[in-house]
Design a protein around this motif. Structure first.
Motif, PDB file in Angstrom:
ATOM      1  N   THR A 204       3.830  -0.594   3.962  1.00  0.00           N
ATOM      2  CA  THR A 204       5.150   0.028   4.127  1.00  0.00           C
ATOM      3  C   THR A 204       5.608   0.773   2.876  1.00  0.00           C
ATOM      4  OG1 THR A 204       6.435  -1.888   3.378  1.00  0.00           O
ATOM      5  CG2 THR A 204       5.782  -1.846   5.687  1.00  0.00           C
ATOM      6  N   LEU A 205       4.853   0.641   1.777  1.00  0.00           N
ATOM      7  CA  LEU A 205       5.190   1.331   0.541  1.00  0.00           C
ATOM      8  C   LEU A 205       4.518   2.695   0.483  1.00  0.00           C
ATOM      9  CD1 LEU A 205       4.923  -1.372  -2.278  1.00  0.00           C
ATOM     10  CD2 LEU A 205       6.940  -0.020  -1.720  1.00  0.00           C
ATOM     11  N   ARG A 206       5.232   3.648  -0.055  1.00  0.00           N
ATOM     12  CA  ARG A 206       4.596   4.920  -0.361  1.00  0.00           C
ATOM     13  C   ARG A 206       3.593   4.713  -1.490  1.00  0.00           C
ATOM     14  NH1 ARG A 206      10.393   7.771   0.059  1.00  0.00           N
ATOM     15  NH2 ARG A 206      10.333   8.247   2.287  1.00  0.00           N
ATOM     16  N   ASP A 207       2.618   5.613  -1.594  1.00  0.00           N
ATOM     17  CA  ASP A 207       1.653   5.532  -2.690  1.00  0.00           C
ATOM     18  C   ASP A 207       2.389   5.515  -4.015  1.00  0.00           C
ATOM     19  OD1 ASP A 207      -0.271   5.609  -0.799  1.00  0.00           O
ATOM     20  OD2 ASP A 207      -0.980   7.645  -1.229  1.00  0.00           O
ATOM     21  N   GLY A 208       2.084   4.526  -4.847  1.00  0.00           N
ATOM     22  CA  GLY A 208       2.767   4.415  -6.128  1.00  0.00           C
ATOM     23  C   GLY A 208       4.097   3.703  -6.057  1.00  0.00           C
ATOM     24  N   GLY A 209       4.487   3.246  -4.859  1.00  0.00           N
ATOM     25  CA  GLY A 209       5.749   2.518  -4.723  1.00  0.00           C
ATOM     26  C   GLY A 209       5.694   1.168  -5.420  1.00  0.00           C
ATOM     27  N   LEU A 210       6.874   0.603  -5.667  1.00  0.00           N
ATOM     28  CA  LEU A 210       6.976  -0.624  -6.457  1.00  0.00           C
ATOM     29  C   LEU A 210       7.314  -1.834  -5.595  1.00  0.00           C
ATOM     30  CD1 LEU A 210       8.955   0.658  -9.585  1.00  0.00           C
ATOM     31  CD2 LEU A 210       6.510   0.126  -9.443  1.00  0.00           C
ATOM     32  N   ALA A 243      -0.584 -11.138  -6.515  1.00  0.00           N
ATOM     33  CA  ALA A 243      -0.331  -9.714  -6.286  1.00  0.00           C
ATOM     34  C   ALA A 243      -1.599  -8.888  -6.458  1.00  0.00           C
ATOM     35  CB  ALA A 243       0.755  -9.220  -7.238  1.00  0.00           C
ATOM     36  N   THR A 244      -2.390  -9.222  -7.459  1.00  0.00           N
ATOM     37  CA  THR A 244      -3.642  -8.508  -7.687  1.00  0.00           C
ATOM     38  C   THR A 244      -4.596  -8.706  -6.510  1.00  0.00           C
ATOM     39  OG1 THR A 244      -3.404  -8.738 -10.085  1.00  0.00           O
ATOM     40  CG2 THR A 244      -5.606  -8.257  -9.251  1.00  0.00           C
ATOM     41  N   TYR A 248      -2.355  -4.948  -5.308  1.00  0.00           N
ATOM     42  CA  TYR A 248      -1.367  -4.281  -6.154  1.00  0.00           C
ATOM     43  C   TYR A 248      -1.871  -4.204  -7.597  1.00  0.00           C
ATOM     44  CZ  TYR A 248       2.011  -5.127  -2.376  1.00  0.00           C
ATOM     45  OH  TYR A 248       2.660  -5.152  -1.167  1.00  0.00           O
ATOM     46  N   VAL A 249      -1.268  -3.306  -8.343  1.00  0.00           N
ATOM     47  CA  VAL A 249      -1.507  -3.222  -9.780  1.00  0.00           C
ATOM     48  C   VAL A 249      -0.276  -3.788 -10.474  1.00  0.00           C
ATOM     49  CG1 VAL A 249      -1.915  -1.698 -11.744  1.00  0.00           C
ATOM     50  CG2 VAL A 249      -2.968  -1.195  -9.519  1.00  0.00           C
ATOM     51  N   VAL A 250      -0.415  -4.910 -11.149  1.00  0.00           N
ATOM     52  CA  VAL A 250       0.733  -5.566 -11.779  1.00  0.00           C
ATOM     53  C   VAL A 250       1.135  -4.798 -13.031  1.00  0.00           C
ATOM     54  CG1 VAL A 250       1.555  -7.684 -12.870  1.00  0.00           C
ATOM     55  CG2 VAL A 250       0.082  -7.808 -10.844  1.00  0.00           C
ATOM     56  N   VAL A 265       6.838  -7.100 -11.367  1.00  0.00           N
ATOM     57  CA  VAL A 265       6.885  -5.757 -10.805  1.00  0.00           C
ATOM     58  C   VAL A 265       5.449  -5.266 -10.689  1.00  0.00           C
ATOM     59  CG1 VAL A 265       7.754  -3.403 -11.041  1.00  0.00           C
ATOM     60  CG2 VAL A 265       9.130  -5.336 -11.877  1.00  0.00           C
ATOM     61  N   ALA A 266       5.057  -4.847  -9.494  1.00  0.00           N
ATOM     62  CA  ALA A 266       3.703  -4.366  -9.240  1.00  0.00           C
ATOM     63  C   ALA A 266       3.788  -3.041  -8.502  1.00  0.00           C
ATOM     64  CB  ALA A 266       2.906  -5.381  -8.433  1.00  0.00           C
ATOM     65  N   ARG A 267       2.709  -2.285  -8.580  1.00  0.00           N
ATOM     66  CA  ARG A 267       2.683  -0.959  -7.969  1.00  0.00           C
ATOM     67  C   ARG A 267       1.617  -0.901  -6.885  1.00  0.00           C
ATOM     68  NH1 ARG A 267       5.175   3.511  -9.690  1.00  0.00           N
ATOM     69  NH2 ARG A 267       5.591   2.587 -11.752  1.00  0.00           N
ATOM     70  N   SER A 268       1.957  -0.217  -5.807  1.00  0.00           N
ATOM     71  CA  SER A 268       1.005  -0.028  -4.725  1.00  0.00           C
ATOM     72  C   SER A 268       0.068   1.122  -5.078  1.00  0.00           C
ATOM     73  CB  SER A 268       1.739   0.285  -3.420  1.00  0.00           C
ATOM     74  OG  SER A 268       0.830   0.589  -2.393  1.00  0.00           O
ATOM     75  N   ALA A 269      -1.208   0.824  -5.111  1.00  0.00           N
ATOM     76  CA  ALA A 269      -2.189   1.866  -5.386  1.00  0.00           C
ATOM     77  C   ALA A 269      -2.472   2.657  -4.106  1.00  0.00           C
ATOM     78  CB  ALA A 269      -3.465   1.243  -5.928  1.00  0.00           C
ATOM     79  N   PRO A 270      -2.974   3.882  -4.217  1.00  0.00           N
ATOM     80  CA  PRO A 270      -3.383   4.629  -3.011  1.00  0.00           C
ATOM     81  C   PRO A 270      -4.392   3.831  -2.203  1.00  0.00           C
ATOM     82  CG  PRO A 270      -3.424   6.053  -4.944  1.00  0.00           C
ATOM     83  CD  PRO A 270      -3.199   4.647  -5.438  1.00  0.00           C
ATOM     84  N   PRO A 271      -4.375   3.971  -0.877  1.00  0.00           N
ATOM     85  CA  PRO A 271      -5.267   3.159  -0.029  1.00  0.00           C
ATOM     86  C   PRO A 271      -6.728   3.224  -0.442  1.00  0.00           C
ATOM     87  CG  PRO A 271      -3.685   4.355   1.327  1.00  0.00           C
ATOM     88  CD  PRO A 271      -3.490   4.836  -0.089  1.00  0.00           C
ATOM     89  N   ALA A 272      -7.168   4.354  -0.949  1.00  0.00           N
ATOM     90  CA  ALA A 272      -8.577   4.491  -1.307  1.00  0.00           C
ATOM     91  C   ALA A 272      -8.964   3.579  -2.467  1.00  0.00           C
ATOM     92  CB  ALA A 272      -8.882   5.945  -1.669  1.00  0.00           C
ATOM     93  N   SER A 273      -7.993   3.269  -3.335  1.00  0.00           N
ATOM     94  CA  SER A 273      -8.319   2.462  -4.517  1.00  0.00           C
ATOM     95  C   SER A 273      -7.774   1.043  -4.450  1.00  0.00           C
ATOM     96  CB  SER A 273      -7.785   3.149  -5.782  1.00  0.00           C
ATOM     97  OG  SER A 273      -6.383   3.324  -5.688  1.00  0.00           O
ATOM     98  N   ALA A 274      -6.886   0.779  -3.482  1.00  0.00           N
ATOM     99  CA  ALA A 274      -6.305  -0.567  -3.353  1.00  0.00           C
ATOM    100  C   ALA A 274      -7.277  -1.453  -2.579  1.00  0.00           C
ATOM    101  CB  ALA A 274      -4.958  -0.504  -2.635  1.00  0.00           C
ATOM    102  N   GLN A 275      -7.730  -2.502  -3.217  1.00  0.00           N
ATOM    103  CA  GLN A 275      -8.662  -3.409  -2.579  1.00  0.00           C
ATOM    104  C   GLN A 275      -8.207  -4.846  -2.788  1.00  0.00           C
ATOM    105  OE1 GLN A 275     -12.527  -2.656  -4.193  1.00  0.00           O
ATOM    106  NE2 GLN A 275     -12.818  -0.764  -3.044  1.00  0.00           N
TER     107      GLN A 275
END
Length: 397
Positions: A204-210, A243-244, A248-250, A265-275
């Protein structure tokens, strides 16, 4: 774990850790003797289970049929902040006594460290009565707000908050990529299987959302262990690991934004890199086990000290929420009165006894401060006056 590290632990059972999904639960038998309390500050009988995962070292209660049934009983009559006039909890500076609403402080610290656009979309998961939504909306008037929680009880109250566009009863609705920020204040500790829960939210987060997660820090607040409906007791390393693992990227884990509480606070990575990744144990399992055993023994010592004071004379307890209600239960309900620095609580009754401001306590009296040692000492020094003896828990060693 070596036998020396588990002398006061149960043998591993077949229950699988609900955090990593792989390790087995290793329990602390002494915990079952402690009284418990709900997260909306009601006394609850003892008999619970607490332990550590032998793999990811998450401190937890086993999410079994017994715990799930108790959680449903707790939520069946849940009413957070029922004894105060505000829809948020006041937090006090231990040294000065200065008060601030918890979520106002949280939002201010978040704003100071993370630059947010003037316009955006926020989803508050587990929004309760809207404390975080109000605090955020007051500082970010250009944002569109949405809330979700389990039921309909607070719908009208949430929808009346300026800036709120939608409220969802139940799981967050499918709104793929619609939000710039998802907030969870005092929610994740209630959630069985937190990794897939956070992973699902990421869509539900945009790419790079927090993602902003805030809640109890058991490393600084041992009373969190006795909350019956908290199934995971996070420290900085374990909330970051969760979170990791969820992709997410913490960016930040803070233990000083709100006293005794933890903020990530963590950031949503783009789907291609979020694993999604397996959870790696952040600390040694033996060390985590020793810590839980020691903290359980400390809670037993706090309870025994309060019982002795109740037998000797007129006992008061400072605090009307989780720790104060738990300590009263451990004395068998023998506290003569409660003290609270929150004026919205003073003048009322709690468990059939009066709630007063500390300045209104009549001498002679013994008042126990059920808080971590360093915080309790600062409060005791600030409130000290003739005829009133404040009692402070020892440090945990």
């Amino acid at each position: 774990m070596a036998p020396t590290a588990t002398a006061h632990m149960e043998s591993r059972d077949l229950h699988t850790c609900h955090v990593c999904g792989e390790g087995t639960f290793v329990g602390v038998p002494a915990f079952s003797k402690l009284a418990r309390v709900t997260s909306d500050s009601r006394p609850w009988p003892g008999g619970g289970r607490l332990g550590v995962c032998a793999s990811c070292v998450s401190i937890q209660k086993p999410v079994d049929a017994a715990w799930l049934a108790e959680r449903e009983r707790v939520y069946g009559s849940y009413d957070l902040y029922a004894d105060g006039d505000a829809a948020d909890q006041a937090v006090f500076d231990a040294a000065t006594g200065d008060a601030e609403l918890r979520n106002a402080r949280l939002v201010a610290r978040f704003e100071a460290e993370f630059e947010l656009p003037r316009v955006g979309r926020l989803l508050d998961v587990g929004c309760g009565k809207g404390a975080f939504l109000r605090a955020f909306g007051e500082r970010f008037a250009g944002w569109t707000l949405a809330g979700c929680d389990q039921g309909e009880a607070n719908r009208s109250e949430i929808e009346a908050i300026p800036g709120v566009e939608t409220y969802t009863a139940g799981p967050p609705a499918e709104k793929a990529g619609e939000f710039d920020l998802i907030a969870m204040s005092h929610v994740l500790e209630h959630v069985p299987h937190p990794v897939p829960f956070l992973s699902d939210l990421r869509s539900t987060l945009r790419d790079g959302g927090l993602l902003l997660v805030h809640g109890p820090n058991v490393a600084n607040n041992p009373f969190d262990l006795v909350v019956v409906d908290h199934c995971t007791h996070f420290v900085a390393s374990t909330v970051s690991a969760v979170a990791t693992a969820a992709g997410y990227v913490v960016e930040r884990v803070a233990e000083d934004w709100v006293a005794k509480e933890l903020t990530m606070v963590a950031r949503s990575a783009p789907p291609a890199s979020a694993q999604e990744k397996p959870i790696a144990a952040p600390t040694d399992p033996e060390e985590a086990s020793r810590s839980v055993v020691t903290t359980t023994a400390w809670l037993q010592g706090v309870a025994e000290a309060a019982r002795m004071l109740a037998e000797e004379g007129r006992l008061g307890i400072l605090g009307t929420t989780i720790a104060g209600v738990w300590l009263d239960a451990e004395t068998g309900g023998r506290a003569a009165f409660f003290c609270d620095e929150d004026a919205s609580r003073a003048g009322k009754q709690l468990l059939g006894r009066p709630v007063i401001l500390p300045a209104e306590a009549e001498a002679p009296a013994d008042i126990y401060i059920p808080m971590p040692h360093a915080i309790a000492e600062r409060i005791a020094r600030r409130l000290a006056r003739d005829g009133i003896r404040y009692h402070v828990p020892p440090a945990i060693h």
